[in-house]
Design a protein around this motif. Structure first.
Motif, PDB file in Angstrom:
ATOM      1  N   ALA A 208      59.791  66.508 -21.835  1.00  0.00           N
ATOM      2  CA  ALA A 208      60.944  66.818 -20.990  1.00  0.00           C
ATOM      3  C   ALA A 208      60.512  67.430 -19.665  1.00  0.00           C
ATOM      4  O   ALA A 208      59.464  68.070 -19.572  1.00  0.00           O
ATOM      5  CB  ALA A 208      61.880  67.780 -21.721  1.00  0.00           C
ATOM      6  N   PRO A 209      61.315  67.236 -18.622  1.00  0.00           N
ATOM      7  CA  PRO A 209      61.004  67.865 -17.331  1.00  0.00           C
ATOM      8  C   PRO A 209      60.964  69.389 -17.444  1.00  0.00           C
ATOM      9  O   PRO A 209      61.740  69.989 -18.193  1.00  0.00           O
ATOM     10  CB  PRO A 209      62.167  67.421 -16.438  1.00  0.00           C
ATOM     11  CG  PRO A 209      62.708  66.183 -17.083  1.00  0.00           C
ATOM     12  CD  PRO A 209      62.530  66.395 -18.555  1.00  0.00           C
ATOM     13  N   LEU A 210      60.049  69.996 -16.725  1.00  0.00           N
ATOM     14  CA  LEU A 210      59.882  71.436 -16.550  1.00  0.00           C
ATOM     15  C   LEU A 210      59.308  72.174 -17.756  1.00  0.00           C
ATOM     16  O   LEU A 210      58.839  73.302 -17.621  1.00  0.00           O
ATOM     17  CB  LEU A 210      61.184  72.109 -16.105  1.00  0.00           C
ATOM     18  CG  LEU A 210      61.762  71.603 -14.777  1.00  0.00           C
ATOM     19  CD1 LEU A 210      62.927  72.493 -14.336  1.00  0.00           C
ATOM     20  CD2 LEU A 210      60.702  71.541 -13.680  1.00  0.00           C
ATOM     21  N   LEU A 211      59.351  71.588 -18.943  1.00  0.00           N
ATOM     22  CA  LEU A 211      58.657  72.180 -20.089  1.00  0.00           C
ATOM     23  C   LEU A 211      58.359  71.087 -21.102  1.00  0.00           C
ATOM     24  O   LEU A 211      59.265  70.451 -21.633  1.00  0.00           O
ATOM     25  CB  LEU A 211      59.491  73.278 -20.752  1.00  0.00           C
ATOM     26  CG  LEU A 211      58.739  74.039 -21.850  1.00  0.00           C
ATOM     27  CD1 LEU A 211      57.691  74.982 -21.236  1.00  0.00           C
ATOM     28  CD2 LEU A 211      59.697  74.821 -22.746  1.00  0.00           C
ATOM     29  N   SER A 212      57.078  70.896 -21.356  1.00  0.00           N
ATOM     30  CA  SER A 212      56.648  69.887 -22.335  1.00  0.00           C
ATOM     31  C   SER A 212      56.040  70.573 -23.546  1.00  0.00           C
ATOM     32  O   SER A 212      55.772  71.781 -23.534  1.00  0.00           O
ATOM     33  CB  SER A 212      55.600  68.961 -21.700  1.00  0.00           C
ATOM     34  OG  SER A 212      54.392  69.678 -21.458  1.00  0.00           O
ATOM     35  N   LEU A 213      55.813  69.805 -24.585  1.00  0.00           N
ATOM     36  CA  LEU A 213      55.152  70.335 -25.776  1.00  0.00           C
ATOM     37  C   LEU A 213      53.755  70.839 -25.434  1.00  0.00           C
ATOM     38  O   LEU A 213      53.290  71.856 -25.960  1.00  0.00           O
ATOM     39  CB  LEU A 213      55.091  69.255 -26.857  1.00  0.00           C
ATOM     40  CG  LEU A 213      54.697  69.705 -28.269  1.00  0.00           C
ATOM     41  CD1 LEU A 213      55.645  70.775 -28.782  1.00  0.00           C
ATOM     42  CD2 LEU A 213      54.685  68.511 -29.212  1.00  0.00           C
ATOM     43  N   HIS A 214      53.084  70.148 -24.520  1.00  0.00           N
ATOM     44  CA  HIS A 214      51.763  70.586 -24.065  1.00  0.00           C
ATOM     45  C   HIS A 214      51.852  71.955 -23.389  1.00  0.00           C
ATOM     46  O   HIS A 214      50.992  72.830 -23.612  1.00  0.00           O
ATOM     47  CB  HIS A 214      51.180  69.558 -23.099  1.00  0.00           C
ATOM     48  CG  HIS A 214      49.882  69.977 -22.486  1.00  0.00           C
ATOM     49  ND1 HIS A 214      48.677  69.889 -23.161  1.00  0.00           N
ATOM     50  CD2 HIS A 214      49.594  70.511 -21.270  1.00  0.00           C
ATOM     51  CE1 HIS A 214      47.712  70.341 -22.385  1.00  0.00           C
ATOM     52  NE2 HIS A 214      48.240  70.722 -21.232  1.00  0.00           N
ATOM     53  N   ASP A 215      52.874  72.166 -22.573  1.00  0.00           N
ATOM     54  CA  ASP A 215      53.054  73.460 -21.918  1.00  0.00           C
ATOM     55  C   ASP A 215      53.254  74.572 -22.946  1.00  0.00           C
ATOM     56  O   ASP A 215      52.684  75.671 -22.824  1.00  0.00           O
ATOM     57  CB  ASP A 215      54.271  73.432 -20.987  1.00  0.00           C
ATOM     58  CG  ASP A 215      54.112  72.480 -19.827  1.00  0.00           C
ATOM     59  OD1 ASP A 215      52.969  72.226 -19.404  1.00  0.00           O
ATOM     60  OD2 ASP A 215      55.144  71.954 -19.361  1.00  0.00           O
ATOM     61  N   ILE A 216      54.072  74.298 -23.958  1.00  0.00           N
ATOM     62  CA  ILE A 216      54.338  75.300 -25.000  1.00  0.00           C
ATOM     63  C   ILE A 216      53.047  75.699 -25.691  1.00  0.00           C
ATOM     64  O   ILE A 216      52.786  76.892 -25.918  1.00  0.00           O
ATOM     65  CB  ILE A 216      55.359  74.748 -26.009  1.00  0.00           C
ATOM     66  CG1 ILE A 216      56.725  74.567 -25.335  1.00  0.00           C
ATOM     67  CG2 ILE A 216      55.480  75.672 -27.224  1.00  0.00           C
ATOM     68  CD1 ILE A 216      57.722  73.795 -26.172  1.00  0.00           C
ATOM     69  N   ALA A 217      52.212  74.716 -26.012  1.00  0.00           N
ATOM     70  CA  ALA A 217      50.933  75.004 -26.661  1.00  0.00           C
ATOM     71  C   ALA A 217      50.031  75.834 -25.750  1.00  0.00           C
ATOM     72  O   ALA A 217      49.346  76.762 -26.210  1.00  0.00           O
ATOM     73  CB  ALA A 217      50.239  73.708 -27.060  1.00  0.00           C
ATOM     74  N   PHE A 218      50.040  75.512 -24.462  1.00  0.00           N
ATOM     75  CA  PHE A 218      49.218  76.262 -23.504  1.00  0.00           C
ATOM     76  C   PHE A 218      49.626  77.729 -23.467  1.00  0.00           C
ATOM     77  O   PHE A 218      48.787  78.632 -23.580  1.00  0.00           O
ATOM     78  CB  PHE A 218      49.344  75.649 -22.109  1.00  0.00           C
ATOM     79  CG  PHE A 218      48.782  76.510 -21.017  1.00  0.00           C
ATOM     80  CD1 PHE A 218      47.419  76.563 -20.795  1.00  0.00           C
ATOM     81  CD2 PHE A 218      49.620  77.273 -20.215  1.00  0.00           C
ATOM     82  CE1 PHE A 218      46.887  77.378 -19.788  1.00  0.00           C
ATOM     83  CE2 PHE A 218      49.105  78.080 -19.203  1.00  0.00           C
ATOM     84  CZ  PHE A 218      47.733  78.130 -18.992  1.00  0.00           C
TER      85      PHE A 218
END
Length: 320
Positions: A208-218
């Motif tokens: 999704a725009p502005l927050l991805s699953l990759h971002d959450i993991a980071f």
């Protein structure tokens, strides 16, 4: 198919043009590749973006800064008051920013508008950030600020937080549920609660725009202490085994956000434990929509519902 539509994928027509304008504006300041840069550079860019989006404080709202003296550290706080209003509650507010960004200034206008919209005092907390301060530093600061507020005022307390701050608010509610001045309500805005990343919105909206699953993991990994237990409820509130005794809870999420399912799950856990909880998934919105509240009608309506929920809980009413 245009290059832009290929980049936007299934969200090209799913999101309104006004919201895309907001997403593009955020990405112009804080592009998707930013989490790969040094933390100090990320913070500098995020702070500039926050200033660019700042809407000013509503008339009549004043703010004063001070420090909470804690063991070996001071916790900056900012208290907002509405002139001419006898506050009936105090909101303890924890800002977002993935546990690595933000502070008192980044969410100043949001807190001021929350004060103006409810008539309540708002106490914004600048907790310690990772990676300099790993878990449980932010959680400890959040609890300390709550305990300070409980001792400093006779007003009933409402917990509120968005994104990372929603995680902290939920953690504080769970840790202080038997406190003599336990919160009378909590409002969590697109919170990160540590849900099942193999199901629901985590899968449907992984990119999704502005927050991805990759971002959450980071953000989770940057915050994690060595040998961090994934079952620690102060780290991920949904990992708790007891959801009884929690205050009436409103969770507001965005439909196009990997974290949206956390709101549904948290609501269901509280209801199963005999508590009161409401979950609202805002359609056609994305993570961080609070900053879009002045330009995107759907975000404005969602923010009005959030203010209404905080007001209702602070007055001891059921949410609208």
């Amino acid at each position: 198919m245009t290059a832009e539509s290929m980049t936007r994928g299934k969200y090209e027509t799913r999101l309104d043009p006004e919201l895309w304008a907001y997403i593009d504006a955020v990405n112009a300041w804080y592009p998707p590749e930013m989490p790969g840069l040094p933390i100090d550079k990320q913070r500098a860019v995020y702070d500039r973006m926050s200033r660019a989006f700042h809407q000013g404080r509503p008339p009549g709202v004043t703010a004063s800064d001070s420090l909470i003296a804690a063991a070996g550290r001071d916790i900056p706080i900012r208290r907002y008051r509405l002139a001419g209003a006898a506050a009936k509650a105090m909101v303890v507010y924890y800002h977002g920013g993935g546990f690595i960004l933000g502070g008192l200034d980044s969410h100043d206008d949001i807190c001021a508008e929350l004060c103006a919209g409810t008539g309540f005092d708002v106490l914004s907390v600048e907790y310690r950030l990772a990676p300099e301060h790993l878990h449980p530093a932010a959680f400890d600061d959040a609890v300390t600020a709550f305990e300070w507020a409980a001792a400093a005022t006779d007003l009933p307390l409402v917990l509120c937080g968005e994104s990372a701050g929603g995680n902290l608010a939920a953690g504080v509610a769970q840790a202080t549920r038997r406190h003599a001045s336990a919160a009378i309500g909590q409002v969590l805005i697109y919170p990160d609660l540590g849900g099942d990343e193999t199901a629901g919105s985590y899968v449907e909206h992984a990119e999704a725009p502005l927050l991805s699953l990759h971002d959450i993991a980071f953000y989770r990994d940057v915050r994690s202490a060595r040998r961090q237990s994934p079952g620690d409820p102060t780290f991920q509130p949904l990992r708790d085994t007891d959801f009884s005794g929690l205050p009436p809870t409103v969770i507001v999420t965005a439909e196009c956000d990997p974290l949206s399912s956390d709101g549904e799950t948290y609501r269901d856990r509280i209801l199963t434990a005999g508590g009161r909880a409401w979950w609202h998934e805002e359609p056609r919105l994305v993570h961080s929509f609070l900053r879009a509240r002045t330009t995107v009608p759907a975000a404005a309506e969602a923010f009005a519902r959030i203010v209404g929920a905080v007001g209702a809980l602070g007055r001891g009413d059921l949410p609208p």
